[in-house]
Design an enzyme around this catalytic site. Sequence first.
Site, short mmCIF file in Angstrom:
data_model
loop_
_atom_site.label_atom_id
_atom_site.label_comp_id
_atom_site.label_asym_id
_atom_site.label_seq_id
_atom_site.Cartn_x
_atom_site.Cartn_y
_atom_site.Cartn_z
N CYS A 4 0.87 -1.18 0.00
CA CYS A 4 0.00 0.00 0.00
C CYS A 4 0.90 1.23 0.00
O CYS A 4 1.69 1.43 0.93
CB CYS A 4 -0.93 0.01 1.20
SG CYS A 4 -1.82 1.58 1.38
N ASP A 30 -0.48 16.20 -2.55
CA ASP A 30 -0.71 15.26 -3.64
C ASP A 30 0.43 15.38 -4.66
O ASP A 30 0.85 16.48 -5.01
CB ASP A 30 -2.07 15.54 -4.31
CG ASP A 30 -2.51 14.39 -5.19
OD1 ASP A 30 -3.49 13.72 -4.82
OD2 ASP A 30 -1.86 14.15 -6.24
N HIS A 46 -4.23 1.43 8.25
CA HIS A 46 -4.79 1.13 6.94
C HIS A 46 -6.28 0.78 7.01
O HIS A 46 -6.67 -0.13 7.75
CB HIS A 46 -4.04 -0.04 6.30
CG HIS A 46 -4.54 -0.38 4.94
ND1 HIS A 46 -4.04 0.22 3.80
CD2 HIS A 46 -5.52 -1.21 4.52
CE1 HIS A 46 -4.68 -0.25 2.75
NE2 HIS A 46 -5.59 -1.12 3.15
N ASN A 96 -13.07 9.85 -2.76
CA ASN A 96 -13.45 8.92 -3.83
C ASN A 96 -13.53 7.53 -3.23
O ASN A 96 -12.62 7.11 -2.51
CB ASN A 96 -12.41 8.95 -4.95
CG ASN A 96 -12.38 10.28 -5.69
OD1 ASN A 96 -13.41 10.91 -5.87
ND2 ASN A 96 -11.21 10.71 -6.08
N GLY A 102 -14.12 6.63 -8.57
CA GLY A 102 -12.85 7.17 -9.06
C GLY A 102 -11.68 6.95 -8.13
O GLY A 102 -10.65 7.61 -8.25
N HIS A 107 -6.23 3.11 0.09
CA HIS A 107 -6.03 3.46 1.50
C HIS A 107 -6.83 4.75 1.64
O HIS A 107 -6.54 5.73 0.95
CB HIS A 107 -4.53 3.67 1.79
CG HIS A 107 -4.20 4.05 3.20
ND1 HIS A 107 -3.21 3.42 3.93
CD2 HIS A 107 -4.69 5.03 4.00
CE1 HIS A 107 -3.11 3.97 5.13
NE2 HIS A 107 -4.00 4.97 5.20
N HIS A 109 -8.49 8.14 1.84
CA HIS A 109 -7.88 9.47 1.84
C HIS A 109 -8.92 10.52 1.51
O HIS A 109 -9.83 10.29 0.70
CB HIS A 109 -6.70 9.55 0.87
CG HIS A 109 -7.01 9.07 -0.51
ND1 HIS A 109 -7.07 7.74 -0.84
CD2 HIS A 109 -7.30 9.76 -1.65
CE1 HIS A 109 -7.37 7.62 -2.12
NE2 HIS A 109 -7.53 8.82 -2.63
N HIS A 111 -9.32 14.21 -0.03
CA HIS A 111 -8.67 15.26 -0.82
C HIS A 111 -9.10 16.63 -0.29
O HIS A 111 -10.28 16.84 0.03
CB HIS A 111 -9.12 15.20 -2.27
CG HIS A 111 -8.67 14.00 -3.03
ND1 HIS A 111 -7.59 14.00 -3.88
CD2 HIS A 111 -9.18 12.75 -3.09
CE1 HIS A 111 -7.45 12.80 -4.43
NE2 HIS A 111 -8.41 12.02 -3.98
P1 5GP Z 1 -7.93 8.78 -5.67
O1 5GP Z 1 -8.25 8.80 -7.14
O2 5GP Z 1 -7.59 7.38 -5.20
O3 5GP Z 1 -8.97 9.45 -4.84
O4 5GP Z 1 -6.66 9.69 -5.52
C1 5GP Z 1 -5.36 9.21 -5.30
C2 5GP Z 1 -4.46 10.42 -5.26
O5 5GP Z 1 -3.20 10.03 -4.75
C3 5GP Z 1 -4.20 11.05 -6.65
O6 5GP Z 1 -4.60 12.42 -6.62
C4 5GP Z 1 -2.70 10.88 -6.84
O7 5GP Z 1 -2.10 11.98 -7.51
C5 5GP Z 1 -2.18 10.70 -5.42
N1 5GP Z 1 -1.00 9.89 -5.31
C6 5GP Z 1 -0.82 8.66 -5.86
N2 5GP Z 1 0.40 8.18 -5.53
C7 5GP Z 1 0.99 9.12 -4.74
C8 5GP Z 1 2.26 9.18 -4.08
O8 5GP Z 1 3.09 8.29 -4.16
N3 5GP Z 1 2.51 10.31 -3.37
C9 5GP Z 1 1.62 11.32 -3.26
N4 5GP Z 1 1.98 12.38 -2.54
N5 5GP Z 1 0.40 11.29 -3.86
C10 5GP Z 1 0.10 10.19 -4.60
ZN ZN Z 2 -2.47 1.53 3.50
#
Ligand code: 5GP
Ligand code: ZN
Length: 124
Positions: A4, A30, A46, A96, A102, A107, A109, A111
């Site tokens: 993860c 991000d 997690h 999301n 989306g 894990h 999160h 935004h």
């Molecule tokens: P999701 O689409 O799952 O809601 O958003 C995942 C977010 O995680 C995306 O905006 C993507 O740019 C960000 N992200 C993915 N991998 C990494 C990473 O290794 N480091 C950071 N800081 N952000 C990440």
């Molecule tokens: Zn995790």
Amino acid sequence: MDNCIFCKIVAKQIPASVVYEDDDVLAFKDINPAAPVHLLVIPKLHVATLSDCTAEHTAVLAKMLTLVPKLAEEHGVAVKSDGNGGRSGGFKTLINTGPDGGQEVYHLHLHMYGGKRPWRGLGT
Ligand code: 5GP
Ligand code: ZN
């Protein structure tokens, strides 16, 4: 959780621009920002999605949400009042969940987007 990416950020196994950390939550920038300010707030423990949360996650979810306005202050995107009922500034929060929601990283999160619009892919 093995493999993860956000657990690896929590464990400091891969780098991130961390903007807040305590025993329960971590906030970081991000890597591919869709807005001038684009932060992610995660629980340190997690949990894959919002749909996997149970009553035992209530406290950390509340902590994640109440952290956001503090981060907004620190990053210059807080809501400001002009004293006459007018407001400026502000930010968007988004979780999301699942493929149709989306979600790309499994894990949980939150935004936080802020700053001058338009934002990429997030309307005007
Ligand atoms: P999701 O689409 O799952 O809601 O958003 C995942 C977010 O995680 C995306 O905006 C993507 O740019 C960000 N992200 C993915 N991998 C990494 C990473 O290794 N480091 C950071 N800081 N952000 C990440
Ligand atoms: Zn995790």
